[in-house]
Design a protein around this motif. Structure first.
Motif, PDB file in Angstrom:
ATOM      1  N   TYR A  81      -4.005  12.115  -1.436  1.00 27.65           N
ATOM      2  CA  TYR A  81      -3.753  11.848  -0.018  1.00 27.65           C
ATOM      3  C   TYR A  81      -3.866  10.359   0.267  1.00 27.65           C
ATOM      4  CZ  TYR A  81      -8.796  11.145   0.672  1.00 27.65           C
ATOM      5  OH  TYR A  81     -10.085  10.663   0.622  1.00 27.65           O
ATOM      6  N   ALA A  82      -3.171   9.941   1.329  1.00 26.40           N
ATOM      7  CA  ALA A  82      -3.291   8.579   1.855  1.00 26.40           C
ATOM      8  C   ALA A  82      -3.602   8.701   3.340  1.00 26.40           C
ATOM      9  CB  ALA A  82      -2.001   7.802   1.638  1.00 26.40           C
ATOM     10  N   LEU A  83      -4.449   7.832   3.843  1.00 22.25           N
ATOM     11  CA  LEU A  83      -4.904   7.906   5.233  1.00 22.25           C
ATOM     12  C   LEU A  83      -4.570   6.595   5.946  1.00 22.25           C
ATOM     13  CD1 LEU A  83      -6.497   9.043   7.616  1.00 22.25           C
ATOM     14  CD2 LEU A  83      -8.609   8.437   6.423  1.00 22.25           C
ATOM     15  N   HIS A  84      -3.772   6.685   7.011  1.00 23.60           N
ATOM     16  CA  HIS A  84      -3.383   5.533   7.817  1.00 23.60           C
ATOM     17  C   HIS A  84      -3.970   5.703   9.206  1.00 23.60           C
ATOM     18  CE1 HIS A  84      -0.315   4.261   4.833  1.00 23.60           C
ATOM     19  NE2 HIS A  84      -0.225   5.568   4.611  1.00 23.60           N
ATOM     20  N   TYR A  85      -4.733   4.702   9.662  1.00 29.43           N
ATOM     21  CA  TYR A  85      -5.470   4.799  10.927  1.00 29.43           C
ATOM     22  C   TYR A  85      -5.168   3.561  11.764  1.00 29.43           C
ATOM     23  CZ  TYR A  85      -9.629   5.367  13.983  1.00 29.43           C
ATOM     24  OH  TYR A  85     -10.490   5.508  15.041  1.00 29.43           O
ATOM     25  N   ALA A  86      -4.590   3.794  12.955  1.00 32.46           N
ATOM     26  CA  ALA A  86      -4.194   2.685  13.831  1.00 32.46           C
ATOM     27  C   ALA A  86      -4.954   2.760  15.156  1.00 32.46           C
ATOM     28  CB  ALA A  86      -2.695   2.723  14.083  1.00 32.46           C
ATOM     29  N   GLY A  87      -5.266   1.574  15.709  1.00 26.88           N
ATOM     30  CA  GLY A  87      -5.932   1.518  17.004  1.00 26.88           C
ATOM     31  C   GLY A  87      -5.723   0.176  17.682  1.00 26.88           C
ATOM     32  N   ARG A  88      -6.187   0.093  18.930  1.00 25.79           N
ATOM     33  CA  ARG A  88      -6.002  -1.167  19.664  1.00 25.79           C
ATOM     34  C   ARG A  88      -6.826  -2.286  19.056  1.00 25.79           C
ATOM     35  NH1 ARG A  88      -8.098  -1.373  24.172  1.00 25.79           N
ATOM     36  NH2 ARG A  88      -9.141   0.645  24.338  1.00 25.79           N
ATOM     37  N   SER A  89      -8.056  -1.961  18.684  1.00 23.42           N
ATOM     38  CA  SER A  89      -8.932  -2.948  18.047  1.00 23.42           C
ATOM     39  C   SER A  89      -9.969  -2.199  17.242  1.00 23.42           C
ATOM     40  CB  SER A  89      -9.629  -3.814  19.103  1.00 23.42           C
ATOM     41  OG  SER A  89     -10.544  -3.030  19.867  1.00 23.42           O
ATOM     42  N   ARG A  90     -10.618  -2.894  16.341  1.00 23.41           N
ATOM     43  CA  ARG A  90     -11.627  -2.236  15.508  1.00 23.41           C
ATOM     44  C   ARG A  90     -12.766  -1.701  16.364  1.00 23.41           C
ATOM     45  NH1 ARG A  90     -11.053  -3.398   9.980  1.00 23.41           N
ATOM     46  NH2 ARG A  90     -13.274  -2.970   9.640  1.00 23.41           N
ATOM     47  N   GLU A  91     -13.037  -2.349  17.491  1.00 22.70           N
ATOM     48  CA  GLU A  91     -14.138  -1.905  18.361  1.00 22.70           C
ATOM     49  C   GLU A  91     -13.840  -0.551  19.009  1.00 22.70           C
ATOM     50  OE1 GLU A  91     -14.399  -5.984  17.438  1.00 22.70           O
ATOM     51  OE2 GLU A  91     -12.768  -4.941  18.504  1.00 22.70           O
ATOM     52  N   SER A 103      -4.996  -2.624  13.192  1.00 24.69           N
ATOM     53  CA  SER A 103      -5.561  -2.995  14.479  1.00 24.69           C
ATOM     54  C   SER A 103      -4.568  -3.897  15.210  1.00 24.69           C
ATOM     55  CB  SER A 103      -6.892  -3.736  14.284  1.00 24.69           C
ATOM     56  OG  SER A 103      -7.271  -4.393  15.461  1.00 24.69           O
ATOM     57  N   SER A 104      -4.167  -3.473  16.398  1.00 29.38           N
ATOM     58  CA  SER A 104      -3.221  -4.280  17.175  1.00 29.38           C
ATOM     59  C   SER A 104      -3.817  -5.638  17.498  1.00 29.38           C
ATOM     60  CB  SER A 104      -2.846  -3.554  18.469  1.00 29.38           C
ATOM     61  OG  SER A 104      -2.183  -2.343  18.187  1.00 29.38           O
ATOM     62  N   ALA A 105      -5.126  -5.692  17.735  1.00 29.76           N
ATOM     63  CA  ALA A 105      -5.777  -6.950  18.058  1.00 29.76           C
ATOM     64  C   ALA A 105      -5.704  -7.928  16.894  1.00 29.76           C
ATOM     65  CB  ALA A 105      -7.242  -6.698  18.448  1.00 29.76           C
ATOM     66  N   ASP A 106      -5.586  -7.409  15.690  1.00 28.57           N
ATOM     67  CA  ASP A 106      -5.480  -8.256  14.496  1.00 28.57           C
ATOM     68  C   ASP A 106      -4.038  -8.408  14.037  1.00 28.57           C
ATOM     69  OD1 ASP A 106      -8.260  -8.423  14.487  1.00 28.57           O
ATOM     70  OD2 ASP A 106      -8.472  -6.655  13.200  1.00 28.57           O
ATOM     71  N   ASN A 107      -3.100  -8.001  14.934  1.00 29.26           N
ATOM     72  CA  ASN A 107      -1.668  -8.081  14.622  1.00 29.26           C
ATOM     73  C   ASN A 107      -1.277  -7.292  13.373  1.00 29.26           C
ATOM     74  OD1 ASN A 107      -0.901  -9.782  16.798  1.00 29.26           O
ATOM     75  ND2 ASN A 107      -1.846 -11.526  15.707  1.00 29.26           N
ATOM     76  N   ARG A 108      -1.945  -6.186  13.180  1.00 26.23           N
ATOM     77  CA  ARG A 108      -1.597  -5.289  12.071  1.00 26.23           C
ATOM     78  C   ARG A 108      -1.067  -3.992  12.645  1.00 26.23           C
ATOM     79  NH1 ARG A 108      -4.835  -4.030   7.050  1.00 26.23           N
ATOM     80  NH2 ARG A 108      -2.666  -3.605   6.493  1.00 26.23           N
ATOM     81  N   ARG A 109       0.155  -3.666  12.318  1.00 24.94           N
ATOM     82  CA  ARG A 109       0.778  -2.443  12.817  1.00 24.94           C
ATOM     83  C   ARG A 109       1.328  -1.632  11.649  1.00 24.94           C
ATOM     84  NH1 ARG A 109       1.264  -2.566  18.270  1.00 24.94           N
ATOM     85  NH2 ARG A 109       1.022  -4.610  19.278  1.00 24.94           N
ATOM     86  N   ALA A 110       1.253  -0.346  11.795  1.00 25.26           N
ATOM     87  CA  ALA A 110       1.720   0.536  10.728  1.00 25.26           C
ATOM     88  C   ALA A 110       3.240   0.488  10.631  1.00 25.26           C
ATOM     89  CB  ALA A 110       1.262   1.966  10.999  1.00 25.26           C
ATOM     90  N   ASP A 111       3.731   0.324   9.426  1.00 22.09           N
ATOM     91  CA  ASP A 111       5.173   0.376   9.166  1.00 22.09           C
ATOM     92  C   ASP A 111       5.522   1.838   8.888  1.00 22.09           C
ATOM     93  OD1 ASP A 111       7.783   0.188   8.349  1.00 22.09           O
ATOM     94  OD2 ASP A 111       7.441  -1.448   6.918  1.00 22.09           O
TER      95      ASP A 111
END
Length: 768
Positions: free
Chosen positions: A586-596, A616-624
């Protein structure tokens, strides 16, 4: 097992069909199946959900979804063989039956369309809840009279002293049949059951044939007496009048055959189910004590008894064309034994299906009454009687216990209940000796399926923690110290607190049998999450429904991609834990506004670090998402939970993939309640029930169906769970759910009755 061959139904010819040693050895008349049919077929549910049994000459169907699919389609899976002798009669037995003029024809349970629905519509009214309601007092009076006769004895066989005779008297009263030959009818019904579903020896078939023949003649004599009673009441009198009014629909042969069949069907199944119910509850004393303390649990306890230990073990069908079921290709003319007792324990449908749980919120989804157009018309009579039996016994004899005994059962494929049920108690402890008026007190339960909203268990918050910004972690335990029921990854519960009912995924176990949940404070929500954040503290009592699972992992995928957005991590975390424990890829992808704002980060990194990718959107990382889907291995599946835009994007990206690639769960529908001023009324035709209903602007289709006495399971009433799905034969649908995929909506063959409506007020034709 998958086979494209078409094995003939003879044992010898079927020997070339691929089947396992367990399938080859299966014999429903002996051994484990007679002891516990659901347990005996566990291997089948897990390994061969549809298998050919050469000793029986039938294909055996054991999983819930497959059994329901068979019941759903009464054209492809004809009921024509339901009353066919499962053990062919010997020539000697046939000659005896012919001597009695025996000519059992089609009845409501074994006839095809269109005859079935024409007759069902003509004969349905007596079975509607509002028409059954006046019978409650009669059932209670008969029950009390029987209990009065043995309550001071201290020991009784409940089958002999109450649970056989009361259902028979109720059945005869409902039918309008004379009530003066109970012992004769008992011997007749046993002969009929053995003749149809048993395996009598050639010698036994002689006696059975005489019993069945006499039963046939008796039924004819009763019909002639009833024909002379022009003003007689009861369902059979109504049937006889319909025979005079519409003889082309309700024929002479039908009346005679139905008289014989209904005398058995109307009481035998209720008698057996009632004995199973009392036995099961006394074997689970904590459940019995809970009902004694809170009789409002009775309606759901009855449903759970019907699920766990119902009297109808299996039914039959025959294919009218080649069919594909449970991964198996079936030939035309294949005879099926569909084992409801097995489907009712299927853990793919019921969380911890082998556990007996009177608080189970989805117990009424059992298949004991069948499903679809041939669902048992008398289901609500049985429910009514079983509730009254249980209410009277628990109120008047709360100290009841099982006696030491060896239980015996009539050997057959399809019906199950103990021949005797010995119980004992201390008459000196009978409550009515201290409180005489207790005998005449009782609760009233409306006729029909119980309301899921009335089913809750008492729990307590044992711990509160901060999981992330605006995310509160809760640990829940049973208020009485009992462990909460087992659950599987993807399951949810419903917390009932402060007037709010809110669903939350279970994200983990506590070490001592509790549940771990996480609650996001939703600023734009309807107040439930805000209330929990405001009042949650260790020791706070509340109510809980569930667990239920509508977001299950498919155990057959080659690999798994788990995608969570925000608080959608809660079911995804449980899935990751399960897959890791099983050693599955399995692979796990977890997205959120910020780590907090992202809950469980420390645990995820510690337990799933090598499989985890964080965005984390706050870190400019978005899931492709496009890349994630493109990299999906052949046979892999995606499980996603999160906001609508995440699910919508994944639906777009997986549109060309095989069906079942994407599984998802939404947070909410985003749809408010009905606004009558903005809605359009519409009409629905119920093809199976022969009814036409008007759905008002201010009511849901589900509400209107329930008001008409049509059983439709339901859970969330928000279009999130899929339990209230109904089949659509004709008409355009305004889909408002968050269950069906785009492809499923485009098919226009099903809808969620709790929220979806007819488009622009059009007329719908439903398979109900």
């Amino acid at each position: 097992m998958t086979t494209t061959s078409q094995p003939p139904q003879s044992h010898a010819a079927a020997a070339g069909c691929p089947f396992s040693a367990q399938a080859e050895a299966f014999d429903p008349f002996t051994g484990a199946y007679q002891v516990d049919p659901a347990e005996a077929l566990r291997w089948s549910r897990d390994q061969e959900p549809v298998f050919y049994a050469p000793k029986l000459g039938y294909w055996v169907v054991t999983r819930y979804d497959d059994i329901k699919a068979v019941f759903r389609d009464n054209i492809l899976y004809s009921p024509r063989n339901v009353l066919e002798k499962i053990t062919p009669s010997t020539p000697e037995a046939m000659e005896i039956l012919q001597g009695y003029g025996f000519a059992l024809n089609r009845t409501l349970v074994n006839e095809d369309e269109p005859a079935h629905m024409e007759r069902r519509r003509a004969l349905l009214d007596h079975f509607l809840p509002q028409n059954l309601e006046p019978n409650q007092e009669m059932v209670r009076r008969l029950t009390r009279e029987k209990m009065d006769a043995f309550i001071d004895k201290g020991r009784a066989d409940l089958v002999a002293e109450m649970l056989y005779e009361v259902p028979l008297n109720v059945a005869l009263h409902f039918l309008g049949v004379p009530e003066d030959e109970i012992e004769t009818l008992k011997s007749f019904s046993v002969a009929h059951a053995v003749n149809t579903w048993g395996k009598p020896t050639p010698e036994q078939q002689i006696d059975v044939a005489h019993g069945v023949g006499r039963f046939w003649q008796y039924a004819g004599e009763v019909i002639e007496k009833m024909r002379a009673q022009k003003d007689g009441t009861g369902w059979m009198h109504h049937t006889i009048r319909m025979n005079a009014e519409i003889p082309e629909v309700v024929t002479d042969s039908y009346v005679h055959s139905m008289m014989m069949a209904i005398i058995v069907a109307a009481h035998e199944t209720t008698s057996l189910a009632s004995a199973n119910m009392v036995k099961t509850l006394l074997e689970h004393p904590q459940a019995w004590e809970d009902i004694c303390a809170d009789p409002s649990l009775i309606p759901n306890a009855v449903e759970e008894c019907l699920r766990y230990a119902g009297s109808i073990v299996a039914w039959r069908r025959e294919t009218t064309a080649p069919a594909h079921l449970g991964g198996v290709d079936l030939p035309e003319g294949a005879k099926l034994l569909i084992v409801q007792a097995s489907g009712n324990r299927d853990e793919r449908q019921f969380e911890a299906g082998d556990a007996f749980d009177i608080y189970r919120a989805d117990a009424q989804e059992h298949l004991t009454f069948g499903y679809g157009s041939h669902q048992c018309m008398g289901k609500n009579i049985g429910r009514m009687e079983m509730r009254i039996f249980l209410e009277e016994l628990t109120r008047r004899l709360p100290h009841l216990r099982l006696s030491e005994q060896d239980f015996t059962y009539l050997p057959n494929t399809s019906f199950r209940g103990p021949d005797a049920l010995w119980v004992e108690w201390d008459p000196a402890q009978n409550p009515e000796r201290r409180i005489p008026q207790l005998r005449d007190q009782h609760l009233h339960f409306p006729v029909g399926a119980p309301s899921r909203k009335e089913i809750t268990r008492r729990v307590v918050i044992s711990a509160v923690r901060h999981e992330a910004e605006k995310v509160l972690g809760l640990t829940i335990h049973g208020a009485d110290g009992r462990s909460l029921p087992a659950w599987s990854a993807g399951a949810h519960v419903e917390l009932c607190i402060g007037g709010f009912d809110r669903k939350y995924s279970i994200c983990g176990h506590s070490a001592d049998g509790g549940y771990r949940l996480a609650v996001l404070h939703e600023d734009a929500g309807r107040g439930g999450s805000a209330h929990i954040h405001a009042v949650a503290r260790a020791g706070l009592p509340l109510r809980l429904r569930g667990p239920s699972n509508l977001f299950r992992l498919d155990e057959h995928a080659s690999s798994y991609v788990l995608i969570a957005g925000g608080i959608g991590i809660t079911p995804i975390l449980a899935m990751a834990d399960t897959l890791k424990a099983q050693g599955r890829p399995y692979a796990l992808h977890y997205a959120g506004r910020s780590r907090e704002t992202m809950a469980f980060l420390d645990r995820l990194q510690a337990d799933h670090g090598t499989a985890l990718t964080l965005y984390s959107s706050a870190d400019n990382r978005r899931a492709d998402l496009a890349r994630i889907v493109a990299d999906l291995a052949e046979g892999g599946q995606i499980y996603a939970c999160g906001p609508d835009r995440l699910i919508s994007a994944l639906e777009d990206l997986t549109a060309g993939h095989p069906e079942g690639t994407l599984h998802f769960e939404h947070f909410s529908t985003g749809i408010a309640g009905l606004n009558a001023a903005e809605e359009t009324p519409f009409e629905v035709e119920l093809c199976d029930s022969g009814l036409t209903l008007q759905v008002g602007a201010g009511e849901t289709l589900l509400d209107r169906l329930h008001a008409a006495g049509i059983d439709v399971a339901n859970d969330c009433r928000e279009g999130l769970c899929g339990s209230c799905e109904v089949g659509v034969i004709e008409g355009e649908i305004d889909h408002r759910d968050r269950v069906l995929t785009r492809a499923e909506r485009a098919e226009n063959t099903r809808m969620m009755s709790c929220c979806s409506r007819a488009k622009d007020g059009a007329r719908l034709k439903l398979a109900l």
